[in-house]
Motif scaffolding. Structure first.
Motif, mmCIF file in Angstrom:
data_model
loop_
_atom_site.group_PDB
_atom_site.id
_atom_site.type_symbol
_atom_site.label_atom_id
_atom_site.label_comp_id
_atom_site.label_asym_id
_atom_site.label_seq_id
_atom_site.Cartn_x
_atom_site.Cartn_y
_atom_site.Cartn_z
ATOM 1 N N ARG A 185 -0.827 9.492 0.600
ATOM 2 C CA ARG A 185 -1.173 8.447 1.571
ATOM 3 C C ARG A 185 -0.027 8.005 2.475
ATOM 4 O O ARG A 185 0.047 6.837 2.858
ATOM 5 N N SER A 201 3.305 1.877 4.282
ATOM 6 C CA SER A 201 2.731 0.675 3.661
ATOM 7 C C SER A 201 1.517 0.968 2.779
ATOM 8 O O SER A 201 1.122 0.130 1.976
ATOM 9 N N HIS A 202 0.924 2.153 2.929
ATOM 10 C CA HIS A 202 -0.214 2.504 2.068
ATOM 11 C C HIS A 202 0.147 3.603 1.064
ATOM 12 O O HIS A 202 -0.715 4.057 0.304
ATOM 13 N N TRP A 209 2.136 1.756 -5.765
ATOM 14 C CA TRP A 209 2.649 1.496 -4.415
ATOM 15 C C TRP A 209 4.100 1.943 -4.272
ATOM 16 O O TRP A 209 4.944 1.618 -5.115
ATOM 17 N N LEU A 301 -8.262 0.074 7.211
ATOM 18 C CA LEU A 301 -7.055 -0.224 6.432
ATOM 19 C C LEU A 301 -6.455 -1.529 6.932
ATOM 20 O O LEU A 301 -6.470 -1.797 8.137
#
Ligand code: NAD
Ligand code: LMR
Length: 337
Positions: A185, A201-202, A209, A301
């Motif tokens: 991602r 950020s994703h 994360w 998103l």
């Protein structure tokens, strides 16, 4: 899967076939690395008249590999002959950027080529042809080609930002000392240029994360500019623009588009549908998932303030590029305005 002999061969056109990227791409395509080890291919290698002699040498080498999946090679400098009945087309042929040049310097020289190729694809390619634009400035070249192919869907044209995504994934893996396969991602938004936004950020690392594991200073002052300027860094070091890594990214892009991305997000420059505040009719890189044969944009998103400003900057550049090629869009083409 069925034996190779049972699948009808696919016709794949590559323009700029005797160039740096073309040389790598043809070999890997013929080896089955793009469309699978069970898919025979007929290659349509397209070049300018000046490069036909060099192309003949490439064809000799293809023959000399005796690739089991290669069922024929058509080498030509006639674009209509080259695109005849093709199922896929990789538009690589263009003038590459030299040291000190920005991609936009190439805009008008190259957009003309893509207008002509769009018209030819419209006339003679298979009606469901998938077109990948690699030649720079790739996003705007895709717009020009698609606008000149009114009988094809604009979604049949994508432009390549997979090299940027691969670069970003590698940089993150080096930083976190993990395998590239641990990472998912990572997104490239916008233009394949130094305004692109490589967004972590994703991003996930082994399902968790990534962002809390990296500090802001590295992310903003090292990672982002390094990915944005990697093309120039390679040109500076090699004296020529990236070739093996670009061909590799084209393989990755079309393999995932054609065979499916297995649920993974892959960045592709696709015609905007207006999502994320991007004007319809711009080819803007977004995360996509590919079920096999086509792409779906990953929508809705959450976008924080920093991301929004980065995405806006690259959007603006694409608007400027589009405005600079207006004269190459057909008069009745209204999608872009
Ligand atoms: P290259 O100069 O080695 O090869 C380009 C080839 O295209 C040449 O052989 C040339 O004769 C041919 N060509 C030019 N105009 C043509 C036309 N109208 N029809 C058919 N062939 C034509 O360049 P390269 O290093 O292979 O790069 C090709 C393009 O890919 C450049 O525009 C480069 O900037 C771009 N590129 C894009 C990415 C990306 O990530 N999107 C990455 C690397 C390079
Ligand atoms: C790259 O990203 O390596 C290519 O687009 C070449 C360039 O001009 O940067």
């Amino acid at each position: 899967p069925p034996a190779a002999d049972m699948l009808p061969p696919l016709r794949v056109a590559v323009t700029g076939a005797a160039g740096q990227i073309g040389y790598q791409l043809l070999m890997r395509l013929a080896a089955g690395e793009m469309l699978g080890k069970h898919q025979p291919v007929i290659l349509h290698a397209i070049e300018t008249p000046q490069a036909i002699k060099a192309l003949r040498g490439v064809v000799m080498e293809l023959e000399d590999c005796a690739f089991p999946l290669l069922r024929g090679v058509l080498a030509t400098d006639q674009v209509e002959k080259g695109f005849g009945d093709v199922n896929l087309a990789v538009l690589v042929g263009a003038r590459p950027r030299g040291p000190g040049m920005e991609r936009r310097d190439l805009l008008s020289a190259n957009a003309q080529i893509f207008a002509e190729q769009g018209r030819a694809l419209n006339r003679v390619a298979q009606r469901d042809v998938r077109v990948l634009v690699v030649g720079n400035p790739a996003n705007t070249n895709a717009l020009v080609a698609a606008a000149n192919a009114p009988d094809l869907w604009e979604e049949q044209f994508t432009a390549m930002t997979r090299l940027d995504q691969n670069r970003a994934v590698s940089q993150l893996a080096l930083k976190l000392q993990c395998a590239v396969t641990d990472i998912e991602r990572v997104i490239i938004w916008g233009n394949h240029s130094n305004t692109q936004y490589p967004d972590l950020s994703h991003a996930l690392v082994r399902g968790e994360w990534a962002r809390p594991r990296i500090d802001d200073a590295w992310y903003r002052n090292e990672f982002i500019p390094r990915v944005q300027k990697r093309g120039a860094e390679v040109i500076e070091a090699r004296g020529a623009s990236s070739a093996a890594s670009a061909a590799n990214a084209a393989i990755d892009h079309l393999r995932d588009l054609w065979l499916g991305s297995g649920g993974r997000w892959q960045s592709m420059s696709v015609p905007s549908d207006g999502s994320y505040g991007v004007d319809a009719g711009l080819w803007y890189s977004v995360p996509c998932v590919c079920p096999g044969g086509h792409f779906r944009r990953v929508l809705d998103l959450p976008i924080d303030e920093f991301s929004a400003s980065m995405m806006e900057r690259t959007r603006k550049e694409l608007v400027e590029e589009r405005d600079a090629v207006r004269h190459l869009l057909p008069k009745d083409y209204d999608k872009a305005f």
